[in-house]
Design a protein around this motif. Sequence first.
Motif, PDB file in Angstrom:
ATOM      1  N   PRO A 374       0.818  -1.223   0.000  1.00 28.69           N
ATOM      2  CA  PRO A 374       0.000   0.000   0.000  1.00 28.69           C
ATOM      3  C   PRO A 374       0.846   1.266   0.000  1.00 28.69           C
ATOM      4  N   ALA A 375       1.995   1.234   0.650  1.00 25.64           N
ATOM      5  CA  ALA A 375       2.848   2.422   0.690  1.00 25.64           C
ATOM      6  C   ALA A 375       3.365   2.779  -0.702  1.00 25.64           C
ATOM      7  N   GLU A 380       2.821   6.628  -5.481  1.00 18.05           N
ATOM      8  CA  GLU A 380       2.497   6.948  -6.877  1.00 18.05           C
ATOM      9  C   GLU A 380       1.305   7.902  -6.944  1.00 18.05           C
ATOM     10  N   LYS A 381       0.301   7.672  -6.109  1.00 16.93           N
ATOM     11  CA  LYS A 381      -0.884   8.533  -6.122  1.00 16.93           C
ATOM     12  C   LYS A 381      -0.545   9.931  -5.606  1.00 16.93           C
ATOM     13  N   ALA A 382       0.362  10.000  -4.627  1.00 14.80           N
ATOM     14  CA  ALA A 382       0.768  11.306  -4.109  1.00 14.80           C
ATOM     15  C   ALA A 382       1.489  12.117  -5.175  1.00 14.80           C
ATOM     16  N   MET A 383       2.309  11.468  -5.973  1.00 13.24           N
ATOM     17  CA  MET A 383       3.012  12.159  -7.047  1.00 13.24           C
ATOM     18  C   MET A 383       2.012  12.715  -8.062  1.00 13.24           C
ATOM     19  N   LEU A 384       0.964  11.975  -8.331  1.00 10.34           N
ATOM     20  CA  LEU A 384      -0.087  12.461  -9.237  1.00 10.34           C
ATOM     21  C   LEU A 384      -0.772  13.679  -8.638  1.00 10.34           C
ATOM     22  N   ALA A 385      -1.057  13.634  -7.347  1.00 10.08           N
ATOM     23  CA  ALA A 385      -1.730  14.757  -6.682  1.00 10.08           C
ATOM     24  C   ALA A 385      -0.878  16.019  -6.693  1.00 10.08           C
ATOM     25  N   LEU A 386       0.452  15.856  -6.741  1.00  9.13           N
ATOM     26  CA  LEU A 386       1.363  17.001  -6.760  1.00  9.13           C
ATOM     27  C   LEU A 386       1.654  17.506  -8.170  1.00  9.13           C
ATOM     28  N   GLY A 387       0.913  16.949  -9.169  1.00  4.77           N
ATOM     29  CA  GLY A 387       1.076  17.424 -10.537  1.00  4.77           C
ATOM     30  C   GLY A 387       1.910  16.527 -11.418  1.00  4.77           C
ATOM     31  N   CYS A 394       0.565  -1.192 -12.225  1.00  4.77           N
ATOM     32  CA  CYS A 394      -0.379  -1.546 -11.163  1.00  4.77           C
ATOM     33  C   CYS A 394      -0.981  -0.306 -10.507  1.00  4.77           C
ATOM     34  N   ALA A 395      -0.143   0.711 -10.252  1.00  6.04           N
ATOM     35  CA  ALA A 395      -0.671   1.941  -9.656  1.00  6.04           C
ATOM     36  C   ALA A 395      -1.649   2.618 -10.608  1.00  6.04           C
TER      37      ALA A 395
END
Length: 507
Positions: A374-375, A380-387, A394-395
């Motif tokens: 999960p980490a 990967e999702k955090a990087m997307l949220a930051l632009g 898989c992500a």
Amino acid sequence: MSDDHQRRPRYGVTRAQIAAAAQRRAAGDWSGACAVAGIGSEVDLPAVAREAGAEVAAAVEDDLRHLVPDLLRWHVLRLQYHSARVDWRFGVATFHTRHVVPLSEHGERALYLAAHGHGGPFSVRSASAAGPSRFVLRFGAPPGSARPMSLAGLRELWDARETPGLLARCGGRTRLPFFAPDGARQEGTGPEAVTERAWRLFEAGRPEDALREAGIDLDLDDSAQGWHFTVGPSLQPAAATLASAARRAAARAGVPAVWSRGGRNRILWLDRLDVPDRPRLRIVDAVRAQHEPAVELPLTEVFWPEDFRDLVDGRIAPSGLHPLVAAALFPSLPPDDVTGPAPMAVPGPTRVRCDGAWHVAEFRDGVLTGPHSPAELDREKAMLALGGPPPVGCAGAHVAWRGGPSRPPRVFNAVRRELMRRAGAGEADTVEAMLDAGVDPHCRDGDGRTLLHLLACLVPDEAALRLLPRLLAAGLDPRTEDRHGQTPAAVAERAGAHPSLVAALRV
């Protein structure tokens, strides 16, 4: 086959729903059968007797006792999509409808079906929920122009006493065209060969010859020049049964001709109905035709039934039909071979290309799982949220499933699309089965709607109330807005959902 035909819904009625409605009907509980099928009733029989007389009230009550609500739903969900989404043309503009569906007519009044809610009858928002899934029966003067969608002359689509007539409606006498009585393919023999030849002529792009083959004379004068038949095999009129349908409609109304909607201020006009076997089809000016004695032929009687087209095109097998439809069209097919509409398949492990290797991802306990922790996925999702760019592998599968910008693996995209379409069509037991199988409930459709948005579509009402706590416990947020800025509570209120559901969705 047209793209519209490919996308025509096949969802909205399940095996469990058919069985439960049949059980209620067998017990004489027509209201309970309607509830199972997502059809409410506002018919007050004492009020009908006061307004229209005891004889009409008795006739309406008789119709309700013989109504097969799951069969009506089976047909109407396809009927409303076909009429609202798809052009039917003889060089004619698109026909859109928001009409109600009369079932039986009594003078100016009718027993009719309407969409339940405030969005207008049979309005279409998107392909994932192609129209309303919850309906209501009413009696009175139908609002607007109800004629184009009338089923008053097509009782075989909803009346248990008349379902065997569906065979003739499909151009058959001893067998269904293109099929043997047991469901095997057969063509070119018996009186059904006329229907088969007319169908093939339409497929070959020769609609004028197809109509002549079906016994309809064309009289296209100079005013009809430029009007080309553009009907494809998935949208051809029921040429072989058009003449008989026109004669029945004219006889009911006591007029010598019928007309059907065209476009560009023109209509299709069928007359000479008293001449055996050779009626005449003309294209006439709509204004001029208003002064002629004629009755409108509903669009529901102009086209082939959806099941017939699906069978001929190979989109459905005889065993997948509604049991009453299968019994009418294939009398030699053993009833035990008719399983009804196929349930949604539970998705299994799927290979996903990730970082140059093949990983296996699958749904388990409500989560899309794989070899990553999960980490790792959260990073990967955090990087997307930051632009950052949309994740892949898989992500990316995780992000895409929940409506993010990543490109989803084909298998998971198909599962998401089917689940949301079935939910939008009202299949509560399908949603429950997928959740029981471990499918992640956080999916979104193309309009950004979650399963919470589609709770108002599920039938019966108790199913939505039963599923709501489960979805909330899984972490779905009732404040989530779709791409139109609508929350689940706003969607439910507009759809006329149960007040308890609307209240529970408000936060």
